[in-house]
Write a protein that holds these residues in place. Structure first.
Motif, short mmCIF file in Angstrom:
data_model
loop_
_atom_site.label_atom_id
_atom_site.label_comp_id
_atom_site.label_asym_id
_atom_site.label_seq_id
_atom_site.Cartn_x
_atom_site.Cartn_y
_atom_site.Cartn_z
N VAL A 94 9.30 1.47 -8.25
CA VAL A 94 9.91 0.61 -7.22
C VAL A 94 11.29 1.14 -6.84
N ASP A 95 11.56 1.18 -5.54
CA ASP A 95 12.88 1.59 -5.04
C ASP A 95 13.79 0.40 -4.81
N ILE A 96 13.23 -0.68 -4.26
CA ILE A 96 14.03 -1.83 -3.82
C ILE A 96 13.32 -3.12 -4.19
N LEU A 97 14.09 -4.09 -4.67
CA LEU A 97 13.57 -5.43 -4.96
C LEU A 97 13.90 -6.35 -3.79
N LEU A 98 12.95 -7.20 -3.42
CA LEU A 98 13.12 -8.17 -2.34
C LEU A 98 13.08 -9.57 -2.94
N MET A 99 14.08 -10.38 -2.57
CA MET A 99 14.12 -11.76 -3.04
C MET A 99 15.06 -12.56 -2.15
N LEU A 147 18.05 -7.50 -0.55
CA LEU A 147 17.44 -6.23 -0.95
C LEU A 147 18.32 -5.63 -2.03
N VAL A 148 17.76 -5.42 -3.22
CA VAL A 148 18.51 -4.87 -4.35
C VAL A 148 17.99 -3.47 -4.62
N GLY A 149 18.91 -2.50 -4.64
CA GLY A 149 18.52 -1.11 -4.82
C GLY A 149 18.92 -0.54 -6.16
N ARG A 150 18.58 0.71 -6.37
CA ARG A 150 19.01 1.43 -7.56
C ARG A 150 20.48 1.84 -7.40
N PRO A 151 21.13 2.29 -8.48
CA PRO A 151 22.54 2.69 -8.35
C PRO A 151 22.74 3.75 -7.26
N HIS A 152 23.78 3.56 -6.47
CA HIS A 152 24.21 4.53 -5.46
C HIS A 152 23.17 4.76 -4.36
N ARG A 169 4.54 -2.08 0.18
CA ARG A 169 4.94 -3.33 -0.45
C ARG A 169 4.11 -3.59 -1.70
N THR A 170 4.79 -4.15 -2.68
CA THR A 170 4.11 -4.51 -3.92
C THR A 170 4.81 -5.75 -4.47
N GLU A 171 4.41 -6.16 -5.65
CA GLU A 171 5.03 -7.31 -6.31
C GLU A 171 5.38 -6.94 -7.74
N THR A 172 6.40 -7.59 -8.25
CA THR A 172 6.77 -7.40 -9.65
C THR A 172 7.29 -8.72 -10.20
N GLU A 173 7.06 -8.92 -11.47
CA GLU A 173 7.59 -10.11 -12.15
C GLU A 173 8.54 -9.63 -13.24
N LEU A 174 9.77 -10.15 -13.20
CA LEU A 174 10.72 -9.80 -14.24
C LEU A 174 10.35 -10.54 -15.52
N PRO A 175 10.30 -9.85 -16.65
CA PRO A 175 10.02 -10.53 -17.91
C PRO A 175 11.00 -11.68 -18.15
N ALA A 176 10.57 -12.66 -18.93
CA ALA A 176 11.37 -13.87 -19.13
C ALA A 176 12.78 -13.57 -19.60
N ARG A 193 9.42 2.09 -1.42
CA ARG A 193 8.49 1.17 -2.06
C ARG A 193 9.27 -0.09 -2.42
N VAL A 194 8.93 -1.20 -1.79
CA VAL A 194 9.66 -2.46 -1.94
C VAL A 194 8.80 -3.47 -2.68
N ALA A 195 9.36 -4.07 -3.72
CA ALA A 195 8.62 -5.05 -4.52
C ALA A 195 9.23 -6.44 -4.39
N THR A 196 8.42 -7.40 -4.03
CA THR A 196 8.84 -8.81 -4.04
C THR A 196 8.91 -9.30 -5.48
N VAL A 197 10.01 -9.95 -5.84
CA VAL A 197 10.17 -10.50 -7.18
C VAL A 197 9.46 -11.85 -7.23
N THR A 198 8.35 -11.91 -7.93
CA THR A 198 7.52 -13.12 -7.91
C THR A 198 8.15 -14.28 -8.67
N ASN A 199 9.17 -14.02 -9.49
CA ASN A 199 9.85 -15.11 -10.19
C ASN A 199 10.48 -16.10 -9.22
N THR A 200 10.72 -15.66 -7.98
CA THR A 200 11.38 -16.53 -7.00
C THR A 200 10.40 -17.40 -6.23
#
Length: 467
Positions: free
Chosen positions: A361-366, A428-433, A282-289, A250-257
């Protein structure tokens, strides 16, 4: 020697324009190389001779290496090592003009890669103490664009076919920025300070090992063969989490970008479409300020740590740091400021992982940055670390600090190639390990994006022009 005689000698000394080995083999992936050589009817002697000539010429033109081992077998799968990591028998310069340390042993990460059968080509150029300028190293894909730093020579050497893999370090994008600018795949591994023995860390809570190859498929091939970066931790091929089937991620685009340059928006959209073709959710996520603002904290923490490194280098080694590198240093921090930043970092790590858990979310896309690679003339003489007073501060914060401040693994690869603005990478940013999962996805993604042929042709054109 007359001018005519000199020109005649040089003509004789340079290898012929065209040889028996196609350029797409010399600049191609390791994966499938043996089959490609057989299909082309090339024996290993012809491959060895052609590659020896290629490596010498490519290094002469790009100036990627500080130390090149002429005795290494060019027919082997080869490795370049950033000149801030120790290699037995080769001096470590830390990117400094006069410093030379002669280690008696390989850094553990280097030793592990040797045990996997990689032949060491030499030491790749690193910027001074990881904070200097990229120098006169040439970006072989786009010569007018900066190759980036601090792992400058590592990315250039891989892009130019001098070596197949490069071992580097990544602080706030030190491996990912050059990989992105030169159009190769670059992996930042999960943060673990124990892996940096024999290396110069400049920000201990953010530094991590980095690996580069021309393709994510080659990085995956290496990762699967054995533990690359873990002395006893939970990463590396065969250890840690096993890569899941790509379609289950499950890959989320970071909408802040979303405010980045239009060409990068289009490159990201191209990557999103490719993920859709692969059946990835695919999904989207926004990182809090407060999480988004933490990118500035990451750079400030790095600047505080770097100031300590410079003081130690000057007092213990008696070295003089150049004005360009010194320009990265900020004012003396207030007492307790580093402790405050480290505390914020711990909170950031908890909060970001909690967000991923909450949203499944497994992976962030930006993108890597809000702007395409800078031109050489734009970066000349500028310090590496941005400061709030800089007019381009918001731009230079970039998006790489998210993984660094959180200690997470990240993979960059080219999503598109613009004729003037260069390789346009996604991250692509993943979780640890979860390096295995990132590399599985990256290898599948790059096949759909198919940027390698154009980048290969551009590098070949640059090297022919430099003859």
């Amino acid at each position: 020697m007359t001018t005519a005689a000199a020109l005649g000698y040089l003509k004789h000394a340079l290898p012929p324009e065209e040889g028996p080995v196609p350029v797409d083999l010399l600049l191609g992936p390791v994966e499938g190389r043996a089959r490609a050589l057989d299909a082309a009817g090339l024996d290993r002697a012809a491959w060895r001779a052609a590659r020896r000539r290629w490596v010498a010429e490519a290094d002469r033109i790009t100036r990627a290496m500080t130390w090149l081992d002429a005795a290494v077998d060019p027919a082997a799968v080869t490795l370049g090592v950033k000149d801030t990591l120790d290699v037995a028998g080769m001096p470590t310069s830390l990117g400094h003009a006069t410093h030379r340390h002669h280690p008696g042993a390989d850094a553990p990460a280097v030793a592990r890669l040797r045990r996997l059968g990689l032949a060491l080509t030499g030491k790749a150029y690193a910027t001074e103490l990881n904070i200097g300028a990229p120098g006169d190293v040439l970006n072989p894909a786009f010569p007018e664009l900066s190759p980036g730093g601090s792992s400058t020579g590592s990315a250039v050497s891989v892009a130019a076919g001098i070596c197949d893999y490069a071992l580097a370090t990544d602080v706030l994008g030190s491996a990912r920025w050059p990989a992105a600018n030169c159009g190769v795949a670059g992996l930042r591994t999960t943060w673990d300070p124990g892996r940096l023995v024999g290396a110069l860390p400049v920000s201990p809570t953010q530094d991590a090992l980095g690996l580069m190859a021309r393709t994510a498929g080659d990085l995956r091939r290496l990762w699967r063969r054995g533990p690359v970066s873990a002395p006893g931790g939970a990463t590396g091929g065969g250890t840690g989490r096993v890569g899941r089937r790509v379609a289950s991620l499950r890959v989320a685009t970071v909408t802040n970008t979303r405010g980045c340059a239009p060409v990068l928006e289009r490159a990201r959209e191209r990557a999103e479409a490719a993920l859709g073709e692969l059946g990835v959710t695919r999904t989207e996520t926004e990182l809090p300020a407060e999480l988004w603002r933490a990118r500035a904290d990451a750079w400030e923490l790095c600047a505080v740590d770097v100031a300590d490194v410079v003081r130690e280098v000057e007092s213990r080694l008696g070295l003089c740091v150049s004005p360009v590198a010194r320009a990265s240093l900020g004012p003396e921090p207030a007492p307790g400021r580093r402790d405050e930043l480290v505390s914020r970092q711990k909170g950031f790590r908890r909060a970001l992982l909690a967000l991923l858990d909450r949203e499944g979310v497994d992976i962030l896309l930006m993108p890597v940055s809000s702007t395409p690679p800078k031109r050489v003339v734009e970066r000349a003489g500028k310090p590496t670390l941005p400061k709030p007073k800089d007019t381009d501060y918001a731009d230079r914060l970039g998006y790489t600090p998210i993984a660094s401040f959180a200690g997470l693994p990240a993979l960059v690869l080219p999503a598109a190639v613009h004729p003037e603005q260069g390789p346009l990478a996604v991250q692509l940013v993943g979780r640890p390990h979860t390096e295995a999962e990132l590399l599985d996805l990256g290898a599948a993604l790059e096949k759909v994006l198919d940027t390698r042929p154009e980048l290969t042709e551009r590098v070949a054109r640059t090297l022919r022009a430099g003859r």
